[in-house]
Design an enzyme around this catalytic site. Structure first.
Site, PDB file in Angstrom:
ATOM      1  N   GLU A   1      79.600  44.530  23.705  1.00  0.00           N
ATOM      2  CA  GLU A   1      78.191  44.173  23.898  1.00  0.00           C
ATOM      3  C   GLU A   1      77.501  44.478  22.585  1.00  0.00           C
ATOM      4  O   GLU A   1      77.411  45.636  22.176  1.00  0.00           O
ATOM      5  CB  GLU A   1      77.586  44.992  25.036  1.00  0.00           C
ATOM      6  CG  GLU A   1      76.129  44.703  25.303  1.00  0.00           C
ATOM      7  CD  GLU A   1      75.516  45.688  26.279  1.00  0.00           C
ATOM      8  OE1 GLU A   1      74.363  46.111  26.042  1.00  0.00           O
ATOM      9  OE2 GLU A   1      76.199  46.052  27.262  1.00  0.00           O
TER      10      GLU A   1
ATOM     11  N   CYS B   1      69.154  47.719  25.693  1.00  0.00           N
ATOM     12  CA  CYS B   1      69.828  46.500  25.247  1.00  0.00           C
ATOM     13  C   CYS B   1      69.196  45.257  25.850  1.00  0.00           C
ATOM     14  O   CYS B   1      69.411  44.149  25.344  1.00  0.00           O
ATOM     15  CB  CYS B   1      71.318  46.567  25.572  1.00  0.00           C
ATOM     16  SG  CYS B   1      71.669  47.016  27.275  1.00  0.00           S
TER      17      CYS B   1
END
Length: 509
Positions: free
Chosen positions: A244, A281
């Site tokens: 990620e 995020c």
């Protein structure tokens, strides 16, 4: 051998040495020890017991964990208390997944000599663990995406031992949590080495290169993640790299939504992009907002909202944030609707203020000059892109890279084909589409997708939710294998009582 120091992000001052950086020999020893312990994880009951015991041990040591994590992250007791609860929940959830056994995806097709277009042999398929998983802890979640976090929980649930590369922002927290997980393993009769910990920048590439490392889970920057992804791909035996890396998490506000919900949307955006000092995020980093009075009203609601000041996770991130905002604000046509900058007036020397930048959508069509606005700036800043028409809006969306999330705010009665097309279009650039809400806050649930097109992630998998276990498994098929030679999961009498599909029919018989 360099020292690993714990740093106070509120002051930038070292709090003391907590470990030594791992050498290549240390990494080799850790991976080999984890690999040797892997056989013990074949016992599904022991794995489920480990995950639940780990959750209980973390809760028992909660006060120490929260105090240690706050001293290294400045995230505060309230946030960290919630993060610890989430961490323990997902450990127990994966214990339930292991116990239920559906993740094994057992499929049995009996032999059929009359099958067309050719006779079919007896085929039995299920999933097995890959082997040692290298987990790279994230900076912004010292618990839920770190040593005891989702990558570790899902890997252990799959039957894979784990070697965690500690994040330098919270080494003391990592050591404490690793010790607790290893104690939980010993408590249930498993080798402590099913969880190992390494430290230091050089340990990362060594861990990915190690021939016994079978897969990697990474949460971090595009630059760091891509470097490790390239190592994983260029090995003599390439391995899966589930990374990620970065996400803008665009938000689209339609003209009708702005005209009818300006205050609500503005306040919601302000709360979302500053949550955790913008260090999520899924922070909404780019907002497509209509030009004109309705969009102006949303902007006023954003910039007049009460937003926090505070420190970022470490001084390096603070420096990068301030430089990133200054660089973007200096681009032609960009204005600072809310000035980000140094705060430091609340007794926290390294505190910063959130900011809001504004630019016309037409500027983003001018080529590479404004490309920086389409890249994540980690921290509490968001960019308002004012569009004059749906065509201008869609041109910006077409220029965006892959994202973890994409959000749309609509009017209450905006449920027509145009709205449906917009929602469908957002699914092309994101792994999760949010309607009339905000992306911050990732629910741990089976249906959750936390991953998206590159650079949001390097694979199509999720790092949150029960299906995260699929990253650490591979299918194996047995053909015409006598029953006594089959693993128990595939035997005809189903001695483990697993859910499976037999000749196309779901059953537990």
């Amino acid at each position: 051998m360099s020292d690993v120091l714990s740093i106070d992000p509120r002051t930038g001052e070292p709090q003391g040495r907590v470990a030594a950086e791992s050498t290549a020999e240390d990494v080799d020893e850790a991976v080999r020890a984890a690999a040797a312990a892997g056989a013990a994880l074949r016992d599904r009951a022991a794995r489920a017991d480990l995950l639940r015991t780990a959750a209980a041990f973390l809760e028992k040591n909660g006060e120490e964990i929260i105090a240690t994590a706050d001293a290294e992250s400045a995230l505060g007791r309230v946030r960290l208390t919630g993060e610890l609860a989430r961490t323990c929940y997902q450990l127990r959830a994966f214990g339930d997944v292991v116990e239920a056994g559906a993740y094994l995806d057992v499929i049995i097709d009996h032999a059929d000599p009359q099958a067309q277009p050719a006779p079919r042999p007896d085929l039995r398929r299920y999933k097995v663990p890959l082997g040692v998983v290298a987990v790279f802890a994230a900076s912004n979640f010292p618990l839920a995406f770190s040593v005891p976090g989702g990558d570790t929980a899902s890997a252990l649930a799959a039957g894979c031992p784990v070697v965690v590369k500690a994040h330098p922002d919270h080494p003391a927290t990592s050591i404490l949590c690793a010790r607790i997980l290893r104690s939980a393993a010993a408590e249930v009769g498993l080798p402590e080495d099913v969880v190992r910990l390494v430290h230091g920048f050089d340990a990362g590439p060594e861990l990915v290169r190690h021939p016994l490392t079978a897969a990697v889970g990474f949460t971090g920057s595009v630059r760091g993640g891509r470097a490790l992804f390239d190592i994983a791909s260029s090995r003599p035996r390439p391995i899966p790299f589930h990374g990620e890396l970065g996400s803008l998490n665009p938000v689209v506000v339609t003209a009708r939504a702005a005209a009818t919900r300006a205050d609500e949307i503005g306040a919601g955006l302000a709360a979302s992009y500053t949550l955790g000092m913008g260090q999520f995020c899924v922070k909404p980093g780019l907002v497509l907002l209509p030009a004109g009075p309705a969009g102006d009203a949303v902007t006023r609601a954003v910039v007049t909202a009460s937003v926090p000041s505070g420190p970022l996770l470490d001084p390096r991130m603070r420096t990068a944030f301030l430089a990133g905002v200054r660089s973007r604000a200096a681009l032609p046509g960009v204005t600072e609707s809310l000035d980000a900058g140094e705060a430091g007036d609340d007794g926290t020397p390294l505190a910063i203020r959130p900011g809001v930048l504004t630019v016309a959508a037409s500027r983003l069509a001018e080529g590479e000059a404004h490309r920086e606005l389409l890249e994540e700036c980690f921290g509490p800043v968001t960019v308002l892109v004012r569009y004059g028409s749906p065509a201008e809006r869609d041109a910006v969306l077409d220029a965006l890279p892959g994202n973890l999330t994409a959000t749309v705010h609509l009017a209450a009665d905006e449920r027509d084909d145009a709205a449906a097309d917009l929602v469908a279009g957002l699914s092309e650039i994101a792994g999760r589409v949010v309607v009339d809400g905000w992306p911050t806050g990732v629910t741990v649930a089976p249906a959750m997708q936390h991953g998206g097109p590159y650079p949001a992630s390097t694979s199509g998998s999720t790092s949150v939710g029960s299906t995260a276990i699929e990253r650490w498994l591979r299918p194996v098929c047995y053909q015409n294998t006598p029953d006594p030679l089959l693993p128990p999961e595939l035997r005809e009498t189903n001695p483990l009582g697993l859910p499976r599909v037999v000749d196309g029919v779901p059953t537990t018989a």
